[in-house]
Design a protein around this motif. Structure first.
Motif, PDB file in Angstrom:
ATOM      1  N   MET A   1     -12.085 124.464  67.504  1.00  0.00           N
ATOM      2  CA  MET A   1     -11.445 123.351  66.810  1.00  0.00           C
ATOM      3  C   MET A   1     -11.943 121.998  67.335  1.00  0.00           C
ATOM      4  O   MET A   1     -12.300 121.116  66.571  1.00  0.00           O
ATOM      5  N   LEU A   2     -11.964 121.882  68.697  1.00  0.00           N
ATOM      6  CA  LEU A   2     -12.501 120.639  69.276  1.00  0.00           C
ATOM      7  C   LEU A   2     -13.976 120.501  68.918  1.00  0.00           C
ATOM      8  O   LEU A   2     -14.470 119.399  68.681  1.00  0.00           O
ATOM      9  N   ARG A   3     -14.645 121.681  68.859  1.00  0.00           N
ATOM     10  CA  ARG A   3     -16.063 121.679  68.501  1.00  0.00           C
ATOM     11  C   ARG A   3     -16.237 121.132  67.084  1.00  0.00           C
ATOM     12  O   ARG A   3     -17.141 120.355  66.807  1.00  0.00           O
ATOM     13  N   ALA A   4     -15.300 121.546  66.201  1.00  0.00           N
ATOM     14  CA  ALA A   4     -15.390 121.071  64.807  1.00  0.00           C
ATOM     15  C   ALA A   4     -15.196 119.561  64.778  1.00  0.00           C
ATOM     16  O   ALA A   4     -15.928 118.844  64.088  1.00  0.00           O
ATOM     17  N   ALA A   5     -14.183 119.055  65.561  1.00  0.00           N
ATOM     18  CA  ALA A   5     -13.920 117.613  65.574  1.00  0.00           C
ATOM     19  C   ALA A   5     -15.158 116.869  66.071  1.00  0.00           C
ATOM     20  O   ALA A   5     -15.601 115.889  65.471  1.00  0.00           O
ATOM     21  N   ARG A   6     -15.741 117.394  67.167  1.00  0.00           N
ATOM     22  CA  ARG A   6     -16.917 116.718  67.730  1.00  0.00           C
ATOM     23  C   ARG A   6     -18.078 116.775  66.726  1.00  0.00           C
ATOM     24  O   ARG A   6     -18.769 115.783  66.485  1.00  0.00           O
ATOM     25  N   PHE A   7     -18.249 117.955  66.113  1.00  0.00           N
ATOM     26  CA  PHE A   7     -19.331 118.168  65.143  1.00  0.00           C
ATOM     27  C   PHE A   7     -19.278 117.103  64.041  1.00  0.00           C
ATOM     28  O   PHE A   7     -20.276 116.468  63.714  1.00  0.00           O
ATOM     29  N   PHE A   8     -18.056 116.885  63.486  1.00  0.00           N
ATOM     30  CA  PHE A   8     -17.964 115.962  62.347  1.00  0.00           C
ATOM     31  C   PHE A   8     -18.001 114.502  62.788  1.00  0.00           C
ATOM     32  O   PHE A   8     -18.472 113.650  62.043  1.00  0.00           O
ATOM     33  N   LEU A   9     -17.505 114.217  64.017  1.00  0.00           N
ATOM     34  CA  LEU A   9     -17.618 112.839  64.498  1.00  0.00           C
ATOM     35  C   LEU A   9     -19.090 112.490  64.731  1.00  0.00           C
ATOM     36  O   LEU A   9     -19.559 111.427  64.324  1.00  0.00           O
ATOM     37  N   VAL A  10     -19.809 113.430  65.356  1.00  0.00           N
ATOM     38  CA  VAL A  10     -21.237 113.172  65.622  1.00  0.00           C
ATOM     39  C   VAL A  10     -21.990 113.040  64.300  1.00  0.00           C
ATOM     40  O   VAL A  10     -22.784 112.111  64.102  1.00  0.00           O
ATOM     41  N   LEU A  11     -21.677 113.961  63.357  1.00  0.00           N
ATOM     42  CA  LEU A  11     -22.352 113.920  62.049  1.00  0.00           C
ATOM     43  C   LEU A  11     -22.024 112.603  61.332  1.00  0.00           C
ATOM     44  O   LEU A  11     -22.906 111.961  60.755  1.00  0.00           O
ATOM     45  N   GLY A  12     -20.741 112.177  61.416  1.00  0.00           N
ATOM     46  CA  GLY A  12     -20.320 110.925  60.782  1.00  0.00           C
ATOM     47  C   GLY A  12     -21.021 109.737  61.412  1.00  0.00           C
ATOM     48  O   GLY A  12     -21.486 108.835  60.724  1.00  0.00           O
ATOM     49  N   TYR A  13     -21.143 109.773  62.732  1.00  0.00           N
ATOM     50  CA  TYR A  13     -21.789 108.668  63.453  1.00  0.00           C
ATOM     51  C   TYR A  13     -23.259 108.585  63.045  1.00  0.00           C
ATOM     52  O   TYR A  13     -23.804 107.518  62.826  1.00  0.00           O
ATOM     53  N   ARG A  14     -23.877 109.773  62.931  1.00  0.00           N
ATOM     54  CA  ARG A  14     -25.289 109.817  62.544  1.00  0.00           C
ATOM     55  C   ARG A  14     -25.473 109.361  61.097  1.00  0.00           C
ATOM     56  O   ARG A  14     -26.419 108.653  60.764  1.00  0.00           O
ATOM     57  N   THR A  15     -24.517 109.740  60.243  1.00  0.00           N
ATOM     58  CA  THR A  15     -24.670 109.445  58.815  1.00  0.00           C
ATOM     59  C   THR A  15     -24.439 107.956  58.529  1.00  0.00           C
ATOM     60  O   THR A  15     -25.229 107.322  57.841  1.00  0.00           O
ATOM     61  N   ASP A  16     -23.339 107.392  59.037  1.00  0.00           N
ATOM     62  CA  ASP A  16     -23.052 105.971  58.792  1.00  0.00           C
ATOM     63  C   ASP A  16     -22.044 105.480  59.836  1.00  0.00           C
ATOM     64  O   ASP A  16     -20.827 105.577  59.641  1.00  0.00           O
ATOM     65  N   ARG A  17     -22.574 104.966  60.953  1.00  0.00           N
ATOM     66  CA  ARG A  17     -21.678 104.642  62.065  1.00  0.00           C
ATOM     67  C   ARG A  17     -20.751 103.474  61.730  1.00  0.00           C
ATOM     68  O   ARG A  17     -19.629 103.407  62.198  1.00  0.00           O
ATOM     69  N   ARG A  18     -21.210 102.535  60.873  1.00  0.00           N
ATOM     70  CA  ARG A  18     -20.367 101.381  60.545  1.00  0.00           C
ATOM     71  C   ARG A  18     -19.103 101.840  59.817  1.00  0.00           C
ATOM     72  O   ARG A  18     -17.997 101.466  60.163  1.00  0.00           O
TER      73      ARG A  18
END
Ligand SMILES: Nc1ncnc2c1ncn2[C@@H]1O[C@H](COP(=O)(O)OP(=O)(O)OP(=O)(O)O)[C@@H](O)[C@H]1O
Length: 631
Positions: A1-18
């Motif tokens: 679950m934490l892995r999923a949260a980290r996965f999507f935060l990292v993906l979100g940051y990579r996709t559009d950090r602003r």
């Protein structure tokens, strides 16, 4: 679950950090406002009781402002993470499509776990959109619970334990989610079967046979049975998980009752004021809301977490083991190789002349170790093959030389291993033992993508892309997709110009009835476009025609082969390309330089038509039978 949260935060940051940061800040403001409402309400109550009117009014305005913040910030944040979540879903869908074809070989499609993973991930992708929202909301809720707890503990230290009371519901929630997940996993096969049956019952490609054989009813019955088995299992899991979740909620409701009792008792004994009672009642309710909200979000993230681990399992499944030898290194002829005896079927004149293959000297080498042109050809060296996860040997010790520029015809009974032979030649599967040498270099050591880019194939089950004609043909060479001249040239070679000129949309005519307003084509017309796609390939080193004419009459098959042979001859002369035909029609294959007869995966005999007829074995017998049938 934490892995999923980290996965999507990292993906979100990579996709559009602003976007991600703006959404997180707005969300945090919204979540901070919640606990402050309780504090302001408590102070407002005390001010009202002390008749401090202007302070009470200011606190009232403050409460209203905080409530507006609490309500609005989430919506503003939504505007930012909504699009981001869409982009994430798109990115993951792209990745899954890439992973499905992420390996140059296609053996993963034969592995049940791989097919199952693709189903699970594809289903899971629908839920991925909610992952970023759940992650941001969960972070906000954790912040809110912390602040709320600190405020509550300042009134009554025992209330510090209130969030601990949330632990049993969290654990029960975990168990509930596992119950659901394992029911879904256990149903994956039935879901696959059911989806396949729905597509059988509803798609045009199977409609004729389904209708004529009256197969609708049994298909629908089987689909219903598969679906009922799935839903029975999943519903039962839903019931059990709902009970577990309800037990957790009931436990927390008791803890809430105790919290309110403690502070009311304080107020009765005079050690707490009315404002503090209001504060505790308000905030303790918030803890309950926060905990149940967090539980729901945990459930969402756990579900998405399963998809993340399935995506990671898919990534691992397509990760290729590093090749031991560097790409493009020629192997000395007859060099020992595990499982290779080096024995050739050498007594035949067709192969005797090229019995030994030596390393190329001074020949230009293309990219990925693939030669720019073939000088000696392809050699099968004691090749044995079984499909993944099966024990049945399909090709058994096949040894054969196919000299550069020559044509090879592969014949044999149904199931003899002909298509498997060409799939190995195309690098779509690796031999289980033995090796395939291309100008003396093991196919394993060539760059698969480069080798496959130099193959031009038309298979029996060629693809009918329900896209435009341009895309149907252009996929043969993507660089030519928008070059009309190249497309027309390939269509001319396939004798398909007439089919396209008849269409109102020309090259951009949409085909098929799957969606949009496409036109339908006959089997032969689809096949001509497929041939155009094959002939669009530039400088092929390997041309394969694997029974694409099975549905055609002898004359039409002959015409198809003629069209193909013209290009094959050209490629043979220019680049030493080898051409491989698979056909059941002996009249079509008799002109090949070499004919190999496969019998239960073994080379029964090989040589040219005259040599094989002279041997009087299986080929001569079958040729005689077919010639008799057409006489
Ligand atoms: N993906 C697969 N997984 C497992 N077994 C397979 C697979 N594809 C083919 N086979 C098996 O391999 C054997 C040889 O199949 P192949 O398609 O090579 O035969 P073929 O000679 O081309 O037959 P046909 O003339 O009917 O097209 C068959 O028994 C088939 O069941």
């Amino acid at each position: 679950m934490l892995r999923a949260a980290r996965f999507f935060l990292v993906l979100g940051y990579r996709t559009d950090r602003r976007r991600l940061l703006t959404a997180a800040i707005l969300m945090t403001i919204g979540y901070l406002a919640g606990p402050l409402v309780g504090v302001a309400l408590g102070a407002l109550t005390n001010a009202a009781l002390d008749q401090q009117t202007s302070l009470a009014v200011s606190l009232g305005v403050c409460v209203a402002t905080l409530l507006i913040f609490e309500l609005m910030m989430g919506h503003f944040a939504h505007l930012y993470y909504f699009e981001l979540a869409d982009l994430q879903q798109l990115e993951l869908t792209d990745e899954v499509a890439r992973l499905a074809h992420g390996n140059p070989q296609i053996d993963q499609f034969d592995r049940p776990r791989f097919a199952e993973l693709l189903t699970l991930v594809t289903e899971g992708l629908q839920r991925v959109r909610s992952a970023l929202e759940a992650t941001l909301q969960l972070s906000g809720l954790l912040l809110q619970v912390t602040i709320t707890t600190v405020i509550l503990a300042m009134v009554e230290p025992w209330l510090l334990l209130l969030p601990l009371a949330a632990l049993p519901p969290v654990l029960l929630n975990n168990t509930a989610q596992k119950v659901l997940d394992s029911a879904r996993d256990a149903s994956a096969h039935e879901v696959q079967l059911s989806t396949h049956l729905v597509s059988l019952a509803t798609t045009g490609s199977s409609a004729k046979e389904v209708r004529l054989f009256g197969a609708q009813a049994p298909i629908v019955a089987r689909q219903r049975a598969a679906w009922s088995a799935t839903t029975a299992r999943v519903w039962s899991a839903h019931r059990r998980s709902a009970l577990l979740r309800a037990a957790g909620q009931a436990w927390f409701a008791c803890a809430y009752g105790v919290a309110v009792f403690l502070v009311v008792r304080q107020a009765v004994t005079g050690s707490a004021n009315v404002g503090q009672v209001v504060l505790v009642i308000t905030l303790a309710v918030q803890v309950s809301v926060q905990v149940s909200g967090a539980l729901a979000l945990l459930g969402t993230l756990q579900g998405v977490g399963r998809t993340v681990s399935h995506v990671e399992e898919l990534r691992a499944a397509v990760a290729r083991p590093a090749s031991a030898a560097g790409p493009g290194q020629p192997v000395p002829d007859g060099a020992a190789h595990p499982g290779a005896s080096g024995a050739l079927v050498g007594e035949d004149p067709a192969t005797a002349s090229s019995g030994t293959v030596t390393a190329p000297v001074g020949e230009p080498v293309g990219s990925g170790g693939v030669p720019a042109r073939l000088t000696r050809g392809v050699r099968f060296e004691d090749v044995t093959f079984a499909y993944p996860d099966t024990d049945r040997v399909i090709l058994d010790g096949v040894s054969l030389d196919v000299p550069a520029g020559s044509t090879l015809a592969v014949v044999g009974d149904n199931g003899a291993g002909k298509s498997t032979f060409v799939k190995l030649l195309c690098g779509l599967y690796r031999p289980t033992s033995g090796r395939i040498l291309v100008d003396g270099v093991d196919l394993r050591d060539l760059d698969d993508a480069e080798w496959q880019a130099r193959t031009a194939t038309l298979f029996q089950d060629f693809a009918r892309f329900e896209l435009t004609i341009r895309e149907n043909v252009g996929v043969g060479r993507l660089a030519s997709l928008d070059v009309d001249e190249d497309l027309w040239a390939a269509l001319d070679r396939a004798r398909g110009r007439g089919i396209v000129e008849k269409q109102a949309g020309g090259l951009d005519q949409l085909l098929g009835h799957g969606y949009g307003n496409g036109v339908g084509l006959s089997g032969g017309q689809w096949q001509t476009l497929g041939l155009g796609r094959t002939l669009l390939r530039r400088e092929p080193l390997l041309l394969v025609l694997d029974e694409p004419a099975a549905a055609l009459d002898a004359a039409a098959e002959h015409a198809l082969f003629e069209r193909f042979v013209a290009t094959a001859d050209e490629a043979g002369r220019a680049g030493g390309a080898i051409t491989c035909f698979v056909s059941h029609r002996f009249s079509t294959v008799r002109d090949a330089d070499q004919i190999v007869v496969l019998d239960a995966g073994k080379v029964r005999e090989h040589g040219d038509h005259a040599a094989l007829m002279a041997r009087g074995d299986l080929y001569a017998e079958l040729f005689g039978l077919q010639a008799g049938a057409y006489a």
